[in-house]
Scaffold this motif. Structure first.
Motif, mmCIF file in Angstrom:
data_model
loop_
_atom_site.group_PDB
_atom_site.id
_atom_site.type_symbol
_atom_site.label_atom_id
_atom_site.label_comp_id
_atom_site.label_asym_id
_atom_site.label_seq_id
_atom_site.Cartn_x
_atom_site.Cartn_y
_atom_site.Cartn_z
ATOM 1 N N ILE A 134 40.355 4.514 -11.517
ATOM 2 C CA ILE A 134 39.395 5.578 -11.822
ATOM 3 C C ILE A 134 39.152 5.660 -13.320
ATOM 4 O O ILE A 134 38.007 5.738 -13.782
ATOM 5 C CB ILE A 134 39.894 6.932 -11.274
ATOM 6 N N ARG A 149 37.216 2.390 -14.875
ATOM 7 C CA ARG A 149 35.900 1.986 -14.389
ATOM 8 C C ARG A 149 34.856 2.199 -15.480
ATOM 9 O O ARG A 149 34.863 3.203 -16.174
ATOM 10 C CB ARG A 149 35.511 2.791 -13.148
ATOM 11 N N SER A 207 30.470 1.337 -16.493
ATOM 12 C CA SER A 207 29.160 0.904 -16.003
ATOM 13 C C SER A 207 28.878 -0.492 -16.552
ATOM 14 O O SER A 207 28.933 -0.704 -17.764
ATOM 15 C CB SER A 207 28.073 1.882 -16.449
ATOM 16 N N SER A 235 26.451 10.846 -3.001
ATOM 17 C CA SER A 235 27.100 10.706 -4.310
ATOM 18 C C SER A 235 28.553 10.281 -4.147
ATOM 19 O O SER A 235 29.038 9.408 -4.880
ATOM 20 C CB SER A 235 27.030 12.023 -5.093
ATOM 21 N N ALA A 236 29.256 10.892 -3.199
ATOM 22 C CA ALA A 236 30.653 10.516 -2.957
ATOM 23 C C ALA A 236 30.742 9.055 -2.505
ATOM 24 O O ALA A 236 31.610 8.305 -2.976
ATOM 25 C CB ALA A 236 31.276 11.442 -1.916
ATOM 26 N N SER A 257 28.616 6.721 -3.206
ATOM 27 C CA SER A 257 28.240 5.904 -4.369
ATOM 28 C C SER A 257 29.411 5.706 -5.313
ATOM 29 O O SER A 257 29.640 4.599 -5.816
ATOM 30 C CB SER A 257 27.076 6.562 -5.122
ATOM 31 N N GLU A 258 30.151 6.774 -5.577
ATOM 32 C CA GLU A 258 31.316 6.646 -6.452
ATOM 33 C C GLU A 258 32.350 5.716 -5.824
ATOM 34 O O GLU A 258 32.965 4.907 -6.518
ATOM 35 C CB GLU A 258 31.931 8.013 -6.739
ATOM 36 N N ASN A 259 32.516 5.787 -4.501
ATOM 37 C CA ASN A 259 33.441 4.870 -3.838
ATOM 38 C C ASN A 259 32.981 3.423 -3.969
ATOM 39 O O ASN A 259 33.802 2.521 -4.120
ATOM 40 C CB ASN A 259 33.612 5.242 -2.367
ATOM 41 N N LEU A 318 31.324 2.156 -6.530
ATOM 42 C CA LEU A 318 31.629 1.748 -7.903
ATOM 43 C C LEU A 318 33.124 1.516 -8.104
ATOM 44 O O LEU A 318 33.534 0.550 -8.758
ATOM 45 C CB LEU A 318 31.115 2.800 -8.881
ATOM 46 N N LEU A 319 33.950 2.398 -7.550
ATOM 47 C CA LEU A 319 35.401 2.242 -7.696
ATOM 48 C C LEU A 319 35.916 1.016 -6.944
ATOM 49 O O LEU A 319 36.787 0.294 -7.440
ATOM 50 C CB LEU A 319 36.114 3.512 -7.223
ATOM 51 N N TRP A 334 25.304 2.758 -11.507
ATOM 52 C CA TRP A 334 24.519 3.683 -10.685
ATOM 53 C C TRP A 334 23.154 3.831 -11.344
ATOM 54 O O TRP A 334 23.047 4.232 -12.497
ATOM 55 C CB TRP A 334 25.241 5.018 -10.659
#
Length: 193
Positions: free
Chosen positions: A20, A23, A25, A112-113, A115-117, A119-120, A131
């Motif tokens: 976390i 990470r 971009s 959104s949740a 999407s974050e998963n 990326l992680l 994103w």
């Protein structure tokens, strides 16, 4: 209560926590493809996100055809890196699985949740992503719908290009202890005044 400015090294040894905090971009990718197993792992992580009333109002469009990636880059002002990415995932909200009434916009939080998963999970696999916003901008949503043949029942929420990073990026220090409040805001803190 005082919050420590440093994180205990034992906590940083936890791979999930470290993932976390490290990470970043990523906007530049090599031409190495993303393996099918990696795509599957990313999508499993995405679908493990929480959602209101467990509606799971998301759909995932995996784009890996170079021509489509170039078309998307051409029409999206903040997603030009998509042309060089081997892969992009467009996360959409499915109107048929959205809540109604006062909770009709919870799909945005759910997507959104997820999407974050994405990326992680990409970061955990040694990949990078970024994103890029589609919703609520009609001038971004409509061209994406046309290019990807998306019907009216889906709302393109964002587009996440993913690939192997060209270079390592040091994560930014986003720690801002002055934005932490316990129990209530104190008088004179400058918020809501």
């Amino acid at each position: 209560m005082k919050i420590a400015d440093k994180i205990d090294t034992g906590i940083m040894d936890n791979s999930a926590y470290s993932n976390i905090l490290t990470r970043v971009s990523v906007r530049r990718y090599t031409d190495e493809p993303v393996a099918d197993e990696e795509i599957s792992a990313i999508l499993h992580a995405a679908m493990s996100a929480p959602s209101g009333v467990n509606k799971q109002p998301w759909e995932f469009i995996v784009v890996n055809e170079p021509e489509l990636l170039h078309q998307l880059a051409d029409v999206l002002p903040y997603a030009k890196m998509t042309a060089q990415a081997p892969l992009a995932i467009v996360i959409c909200g499915n109107k048929e699985r959205m809540l109604t009434g006062v909770d009709d916009n919870l799909w945005e939080q759910d997507c959104s949740a997820a999407s974050e998963n994405v990326l992680l999970a990409a970061h955990a696999l040694g990949l990078g992503g970024v994103w890029t916003c589609l919703y609520p901008h009609d001038d971004r949503i409509e061209p994406v719908k046309k290019i990807l043949n998306i019907g009216d029942n889906l709302i393109p929420f964002n587009l996440i290009p993913i690939g192997h990073p060209v270079a390592d990026h040091a994560p930014m220090n986003k720690w801002r202890p002055e934005r932490i409040h316990f129990n209530r805001l104190s008088s004179g803190c400058g918020l809501n005044e």
